[in-house]
Structure formats: structure tokens, C-alpha cells
Design an enzyme around this catalytic site. Structure first.
Site: not given
Length: 176
Positions: A116-117
Site C-alpha cells: 500500500h502507499y
């Protein structure tokens, strides 16, 4: 993750490992520890700190003897993660992981993209504790082995410590 230095433009990844935990920080799975082969020229030109540290731990010699490439290790870690977590579903967790991500963008972009970012960086809690509750920050004992797997395990312990002593949480709601 261990690197030959801090600059992804000139330095390289030399060791990686990964641990999967649940949301309560219980270890679910642990990858192999991979030493990634790098050239003698690169290793011989590490700065003094990295030369001493990675020499003392034996990592420099393991890197010289390794046949693993960055691309091969990236794929092995992607395979490992995909057994446990769908792509883009989990943040990267650890200490100063923005640095790891900088290297992953350059040398392991598929792996970096699988996360995930968002990040869950234990270093943020450490810096907050230093400022808001110094005794809590001082109560964390770090071994600082600078070995990939040891550092991950230490980060998990550090996160547990901050959760228990620094973060305030409401009791979990009882099932009705």
C-alpha cells in the site's frame, strides 16, 4: 533491508528479509534472509561505517559469496507476500522505511508497488516519544545488529513497547 549506504543513486541493497504479522503484531510468517550479490568494487567503496558494520556482521562476505540477484530476490519476496496478502493491501512497516522504499523504487519496483502507499513507521513513534514522553523513548533497548531479520524483529518489539507504554487505546468492545 541493509544497503551499502544511504544514496539509492550510488548504493545498493545487500540484504533483505520480511516478516508478516497480524494487526496485533503476532508473527504469521517469515521469509528467508537473502544476501544479494554486489560487485567487489561496490563493496570495496562503501563508507567507513558500512564497511565496519557489514564486515563485523559477516554480511559483506555473504554478499560476495551470494549468487542472488536483486530481480531474483524481488520475485521471491513477491511470491512470499502474495501467499499472505493481496497486492496494495498492507502498508510497509518497520524503522525508517522511507529509506527502504527509496531503494525499492529504484531496484525492486514491483515489490515496492505491491505494498500500500501508506507506511507504518516505528521511527515516527520513537520521535514522538522523544518529544512528548522522553522516559518512554529511553526505555526502548535497541541491539542495532544491522542484520535484516534481526532489525525487523527488533522493530516489532519496539512497536509492541510503544503500543503498551505510549499509545493509549480504549478497551476492545465486548462481543454482544
Amino acid at each position: 533491508m541493509e544497503m551499502t549506504g544511504l544514496n539509492p543513486e550510488t548504493d545498493r541493497i545487500i540484504e533483505v528479509a520480511m516478516i508478516i504479522t497480524d494487526s496485533d503484531l503476532n508473527v504469521l510468517a517469515q521469509s528467508e534472509v537473502y544476501a544479494i550479490h554486489q560487485s567487489d568494487d561496490l563493496l570495496d567503496n562503501m563508507d567507513e561505517w558500512n564497511t565496519a558494520t557489514h564486515g563485523r556482521t559477516g554480511l559483506t562476505q555473504r554478499v560476495r559469496e551470494s549468487s542472488h540477484t536483486e530481480a531474483e530476490v524481488e520475485q521471491k519476496l513477491l511470491d512470499f507476500m502474495s501467499e499472505w496478502i493481496p497486492g496494495r493491501a498492507t502498508p510497509m512497516c518497520g524503522n525508517s522505511i522511507h529509506q527502504d522504499r527509496r531503494f525499492m523504487v529504484k531496484y525492486m519496483p514491483k515489490l515496492e508497488n505491491y505494498f500500500h502507499y501508506r507506511n507504518l513507521d516505528v521511527s515516527t513513534l520513537k520521535e514522538l516519544a522523544k518529544r512528548w514522553n522522553p522516559p518512554i523513548a529511553k526505555s526502548v533497548v535497541k541491539r542495532g545488529s544491522h542484520k535484516a531479520l534481526d532489525d525487523i524483529l527488533e522493530s516489532i518489539e519496539e512497536m509492541r513497547h510503544y503500543r503498551e507504554h505510549f499509545l493509549i487505546s480504549a478497551p476492545k468492545a465486548e462481543a454482544q
